[in-house]
Design a protein around this motif. Structure first.
Motif, short mmCIF file in Angstrom:
data_model
loop_
_atom_site.label_atom_id
_atom_site.label_comp_id
_atom_site.label_asym_id
_atom_site.label_seq_id
_atom_site.Cartn_x
_atom_site.Cartn_y
_atom_site.Cartn_z
N SER A 21 34.11 -8.89 -10.34
CA SER A 21 33.33 -8.71 -11.56
C SER A 21 33.40 -9.98 -12.40
N ALA A 23 34.13 -9.96 -15.47
CA ALA A 23 35.35 -9.79 -16.27
C ALA A 23 36.56 -10.38 -15.54
N ALA A 35 36.14 -12.87 -23.58
CA ALA A 35 34.71 -12.78 -23.31
C ALA A 35 33.88 -13.32 -24.46
N PRO A 46 37.65 -7.89 -22.25
CA PRO A 46 37.37 -6.56 -21.68
C PRO A 46 38.53 -5.61 -21.97
N GLY A 49 36.97 -1.56 -19.21
CA GLY A 49 36.66 -1.82 -17.81
C GLY A 49 35.54 -0.99 -17.23
N GLN A 54 32.14 -2.20 -24.98
CA GLN A 54 31.23 -3.31 -25.29
C GLN A 54 31.95 -4.60 -25.68
N GLU A 55 33.25 -4.68 -25.50
CA GLU A 55 34.02 -5.86 -25.88
C GLU A 55 33.79 -7.06 -24.96
N CYS A 56 33.24 -6.83 -23.80
CA CYS A 56 33.08 -7.91 -22.82
C CYS A 56 31.66 -8.46 -22.76
N ARG A 57 30.89 -8.31 -23.85
CA ARG A 57 29.52 -8.83 -23.86
C ARG A 57 29.52 -10.35 -23.70
N LEU A 66 27.27 -6.88 -19.86
CA LEU A 66 28.68 -6.54 -19.92
C LEU A 66 29.38 -7.16 -18.71
N CYS A 68 32.22 -6.53 -17.42
CA CYS A 68 32.91 -5.58 -16.54
C CYS A 68 31.94 -4.86 -15.60
N GLN A 69 30.66 -4.91 -15.90
CA GLN A 69 29.66 -4.21 -15.10
C GLN A 69 28.84 -5.15 -14.22
#
Length: 82
Positions: A21, A23, A35, A46, A49, A54-57, A66, A68-69
């Motif tokens: 990922s 992330a 991030a 992130p 996970g 939404q912290e990993c934008r 994202l 993580c996605q």
């Protein structure tokens, strides 16, 4: 190199295991996996996970996504500051 993917995070080349990922790539690239920075200047990474927090934008190839996605793709460009 077989089994690995090369992407760029904030302009720096990063090699990760194929299928990782974004992330995970952030973690490989920067140790803490930051991030983005919040509006108050706090580093954000992130957390959940699974895309809820939404912290990993980040910007991936110019689109907000994202980390993580998103699965790393050869040549992908990731920007942690918008």
């Amino acid at each position: 190199m077989s089994g690995q993917t090369l992407l760029h995070i904030d302009g720096q080349p990063v090699r990760v295991k194929a299928g990782s990922s974004v992330a995970a790539a952030l973690r490989v690239a920067g140790g803490m996996g930051v991030a983005r920075t919040s509006v108050t200047g706090q580093p954000r990474a992130p957390f959940c996970g699974m895309g809820v927090c939404q912290e990993c934008r980040v910007l991936i190839d110019g689109r907000r996504r994202l980390a993580c996605q998103a699965v790393c793709v050869e040549g992908m460009r990731v920007e942690t500051s918008e």
